[in-house]
Design an enzyme around this catalytic site. Sequence first.
Site, PDB file in Angstrom:
ATOM      1  N   GLU A  96       0.832  -1.201   0.000  1.00 63.90           N
ATOM      2  CA  GLU A  96       0.000   0.000   0.000  1.00 63.90           C
ATOM      3  C   GLU A  96       0.867   1.252   0.000  1.00 63.90           C
ATOM      4  OE1 GLU A  96      -3.499  -2.158   2.575  1.00 63.90           O
ATOM      5  OE2 GLU A  96      -2.792  -0.225   3.242  1.00 63.90           O
ATOM      6  N   CYS A 109       3.643   8.653   0.728  1.00 69.10           N
ATOM      7  CA  CYS A 109       4.194   7.763   1.738  1.00 69.10           C
ATOM      8  C   CYS A 109       4.421   6.403   1.075  1.00 69.10           C
ATOM      9  CB  CYS A 109       3.163   7.685   2.866  1.00 69.10           C
ATOM     10  SG  CYS A 109       3.627   6.602   4.182  1.00 69.10           S
ATOM     11  N   CYS A 116       7.068  -6.482   7.601  1.00 70.90           N
ATOM     12  CA  CYS A 116       8.255  -5.959   8.294  1.00 70.90           C
ATOM     13  C   CYS A 116       8.660  -6.965   9.360  1.00 70.90           C
ATOM     14  CB  CYS A 116       7.945  -4.607   8.935  1.00 70.90           C
ATOM     15  SG  CYS A 116       9.363  -3.886   9.793  1.00 70.90           S
ATOM     16  N   CYS A 120       7.232  -4.199  15.801  1.00 67.31           N
ATOM     17  CA  CYS A 120       6.847  -3.198  16.807  1.00 67.31           C
ATOM     18  C   CYS A 120       5.424  -3.526  17.269  1.00 67.31           C
ATOM     19  CB  CYS A 120       6.927  -1.791  16.235  1.00 67.31           C
ATOM     20  SG  CYS A 120       8.612  -1.391  15.711  1.00 67.31           S
ATOM     21  N   CYS A 123       2.155  -1.740  15.628  1.00 73.09           N
ATOM     22  CA  CYS A 123       2.140  -1.497  14.184  1.00 73.09           C
ATOM     23  C   CYS A 123       1.539  -2.687  13.448  1.00 73.09           C
ATOM     24  CB  CYS A 123       3.578  -1.248  13.713  1.00 73.09           C
ATOM     25  SG  CYS A 123       3.744  -1.190  11.920  1.00 73.09           S
ATOM     26  N   GLY A 169       7.089  -1.415   6.083  1.00 67.15           N
ATOM     27  CA  GLY A 169       8.473  -1.888   6.061  1.00 67.15           C
ATOM     28  C   GLY A 169       9.483  -0.970   6.707  1.00 67.15           C
ATOM     29  N   GLU A 170      10.633  -1.538   7.002  1.00 66.75           N
ATOM     30  CA  GLU A 170      11.748  -0.792   7.588  1.00 66.75           C
ATOM     31  C   GLU A 170      12.769  -0.548   6.473  1.00 66.75           C
ATOM     32  OE1 GLU A 170      12.906   0.862  10.353  1.00 66.75           O
ATOM     33  OE2 GLU A 170      14.628   1.090   9.039  1.00 66.75           O
ATOM     34  N   SER A 201      12.358   7.141   7.204  1.00 65.51           N
ATOM     35  CA  SER A 201      11.989   6.923   8.600  1.00 65.51           C
ATOM     36  C   SER A 201      12.467   5.545   9.040  1.00 65.51           C
ATOM     37  CB  SER A 201      10.464   7.015   8.736  1.00 65.51           C
ATOM     38  OG  SER A 201      10.070   6.661  10.043  1.00 65.51           O
ATOM     39  N   SER A 223      11.892   6.666  14.692  1.00 67.89           N
ATOM     40  CA  SER A 223      10.694   6.274  15.426  1.00 67.89           C
ATOM     41  C   SER A 223      11.110   5.941  16.848  1.00 67.89           C
ATOM     42  CB  SER A 223      10.072   5.043  14.757  1.00 67.89           C
ATOM     43  OG  SER A 223       9.616   5.398  13.483  1.00 67.89           O
ATOM     44  N   LEU A 224      10.919   6.884  17.745  1.00 72.90           N
ATOM     45  CA  LEU A 224      11.417   6.690  19.108  1.00 72.90           C
ATOM     46  C   LEU A 224      10.350   6.021  20.000  1.00 72.90           C
ATOM     47  CD1 LEU A 224      14.055   7.274  20.645  1.00 72.90           C
ATOM     48  CD2 LEU A 224      12.988   9.368  21.486  1.00 72.90           C
ATOM     49  N   HIS A 225       9.240   6.677  20.170  1.00 77.00           N
ATOM     50  CA  HIS A 225       8.054   6.129  20.860  1.00 77.00           C
ATOM     51  C   HIS A 225       8.209   5.888  22.364  1.00 77.00           C
ATOM     52  CE1 HIS A 225       6.713   5.811  16.820  1.00 77.00           C
ATOM     53  NE2 HIS A 225       7.433   4.753  16.536  1.00 77.00           N
ATOM     54  N   ASN A 301      -3.046   5.000  15.834  1.00 76.87           N
ATOM     55  CA  ASN A 301      -4.125   4.619  14.918  1.00 76.87           C
ATOM     56  C   ASN A 301      -4.497   3.170  15.176  1.00 76.87           C
ATOM     57  OD1 ASN A 301      -4.343   7.065  13.400  1.00 76.87           O
ATOM     58  ND2 ASN A 301      -2.336   6.564  12.537  1.00 76.87           N
ATOM     59  N   CYS A 344      -1.143   6.064   9.393  1.00 77.72           N
ATOM     60  CA  CYS A 344       0.114   5.422   9.794  1.00 77.72           C
ATOM     61  C   CYS A 344      -0.168   4.165  10.586  1.00 77.72           C
ATOM     62  CB  CYS A 344       0.884   6.310  10.761  1.00 77.72           C
ATOM     63  SG  CYS A 344       1.414   7.806  10.066  1.00 77.72           S
TER      64      CYS A 344
HETATM   65  N1  SAH Z   1       9.629   1.212   9.623  1.00 76.55           N
HETATM   66  C1  SAH Z   1       9.775   2.614   9.639  1.00 76.55           C
HETATM   67  C2  SAH Z   1       8.832   3.358   8.735  1.00 76.55           C
HETATM   68  C3  SAH Z   1       7.404   2.908   8.637  1.00 76.55           C
HETATM   69  S1  SAH Z   1       6.318   3.222   9.959  1.00 76.55           S
HETATM   70  C4  SAH Z   1       9.675   3.136  11.041  1.00 76.55           C
HETATM   71  O1  SAH Z   1       9.261   2.409  11.928  1.00 76.55           O
HETATM   72  O2  SAH Z   1      10.057   4.292  11.249  1.00 76.55           O
HETATM   73  C5  SAH Z   1       5.999   4.986   9.919  1.00 76.55           C
HETATM   74  C6  SAH Z   1       5.648   5.546  11.293  1.00 76.55           C
HETATM   75  O3  SAH Z   1       4.329   5.139  11.720  1.00 76.55           O
HETATM   76  C7  SAH Z   1       6.608   5.078  12.370  1.00 76.55           C
HETATM   77  O4  SAH Z   1       6.989   6.131  13.193  1.00 76.55           O
HETATM   78  C8  SAH Z   1       5.773   4.077  13.105  1.00 76.55           C
HETATM   79  O5  SAH Z   1       6.241   3.856  14.384  1.00 76.55           O
HETATM   80  C9  SAH Z   1       4.398   4.715  13.072  1.00 76.55           C
HETATM   81  N2  SAH Z   1       3.319   3.790  13.386  1.00 76.55           N
HETATM   82  C10 SAH Z   1       3.309   2.452  13.198  1.00 76.55           C
HETATM   83  N3  SAH Z   1       2.129   1.943  13.620  1.00 76.55           N
HETATM   84  C11 SAH Z   1       1.384   2.966  14.069  1.00 76.55           C
HETATM   85  C12 SAH Z   1       0.058   3.077  14.597  1.00 76.55           C
HETATM   86  N4  SAH Z   1      -0.714   2.024  14.727  1.00 76.55           N
HETATM   87  N5  SAH Z   1      -0.368   4.301  14.945  1.00 76.55           N
HETATM   88  C13 SAH Z   1       0.410   5.386  14.779  1.00 76.55           C
HETATM   89  N6  SAH Z   1       1.651   5.339  14.271  1.00 76.55           N
HETATM   90  C14 SAH Z   1       2.141   4.148  13.917  1.00 76.55           C
HETATM   91 FE1  SF4 Z   2       8.376  -2.210  11.000  1.00 83.88          FE
HETATM   92 FE2  SF4 Z   2       8.251   0.457  11.306  1.00 83.88          FE
HETATM   93 FE3  SF4 Z   2       6.094  -1.103  11.799  1.00 83.88          FE
HETATM   94 FE4  SF4 Z   2       8.203  -1.186  13.440  1.00 83.88          FE
HETATM   95  S1  SF4 Z   2       6.848   0.609  13.063  1.00 83.88           S
HETATM   96  S2  SF4 Z   2       7.082  -2.964  12.659  1.00 83.88           S
HETATM   97  S3  SF4 Z   2       9.894  -0.912  12.026  1.00 83.88           S
HETATM   98  S4  SF4 Z   2       7.090  -0.785   9.834  1.00 83.88           S
END
Ligand code: SAH
Ligand code: SF4
Length: 377
Positions: A96, A109, A116, A120, A123, A169-170, A201, A223-225, A301, A344
Amino acid sequence: MSETPSKINLLGLSPAKLEAFFDELGEKRFRATQVLKWLHQQGASSFDEMTNISKTLRAKLAEVAEIREPEILLDKTSRDGTRKWVIRMDGGSAIEMVLIPEGDRRTLCVSSQVGCSLDCSFCSTGKQGYNRNLSTAEIIAQLRVAIRAYGPFDPNERRVSNVVFMGMGEPLMNFDNVVDAIQLMMDDNGYGLSKRRVTLSTSGVVPALDKLREVSDVSLAISLHAANNDLRDELVPINKRYPIDELIAACKRYLEGLNDKRVITVEYTLIEGVNDQPQHARELVQVLRQVPCKLNLIPFNPFPNSGYRRPSEEAIQRFKDIMIRASIITTVRRTRGDDVDAACGQLVGQVEDRTRRSQKYIPVVQEEPVHGKTERV
Ligand code: SAH
Ligand code: SF4
């Protein structure tokens, strides 16, 4: 994309690789510039369109090469103008991509992998598991699909103004293909996007980040979180391998290698009761003071069975206020396209070969070679 593996897909060759390709054919290198422009500025989908190239050379190209694009399975526009495509890749998997319009900006995007491996916890792409890396051609094809969705290619029109690697994906786990795609995006004979308008990212694959600064000056988002290792280990498992201080140090090295005043974009997905409390915000301030950055807060989300919830507006505002009072430049990414599941973390695509889902692992980054939505809304 239909499979004709013997031919080389020219959409996936970086400028340097296209030159090498013409070298091997015994042709002059300037052919590479001509073909780059045809492919990426004029959007050519056949060699016959390349009128400044002799018929003989076009025939020779058609023998060994092809211009192969994915099939569009779905094209949906959200109430807020966000547009999502699902495109079918080689082998039947689908990925997508999302285009987010905002003012005079249109941010695409893109996805870099089918699924991936980094898993995480919040995600949906991660929950799907890893299927495979996208080729450079498959990454670039996403840009072509988005540009063409608004009419025939026109090099004078900037239909996609920004690209962010924030889809599925990463990107740093698909290093070579992503770097080649970035080169095509930023090349003057390619898509001509400036280094400030292409953002990669990553969740923090530190050795690959160090490699990246040697080959690219693309803008960086991390992506720190979470601002402490215990919590980040839980949310972003790759943290167990590359903890926060190592990631921040790598970000500093990355910025030092750029000869401009860019900063890192730090992404922080706010999850109710998990990382959205005032003490989390204060902890985050301490980490962010260590590196030039701006903060992008992403309200979580939801997706089915995630087990997490988005915080209330008050909690989001409270978190943001703490950051702003600490002089951290902070924006909240407003959810876009959720009525078409384009927000996202909601991107899942479709993985046809489910047998490979068991290949989840904490990745070991190979030294040689590494195989391989932000803009605020
Ligand atoms: N793999 C890379 C890029 C793709 S994810 C990464 O992790 O940075 C893009 C962004 O969306 C990242 O910051 C990720 O942590 C965030 N993300 C993933 N799942 C999410 C969700 N359910 N709600 C909000 N943000 C999310
Ligand atoms: Fe992969 Fe990024 Fe999702 Fe983590 S947030 S599982 S690195 S796509």
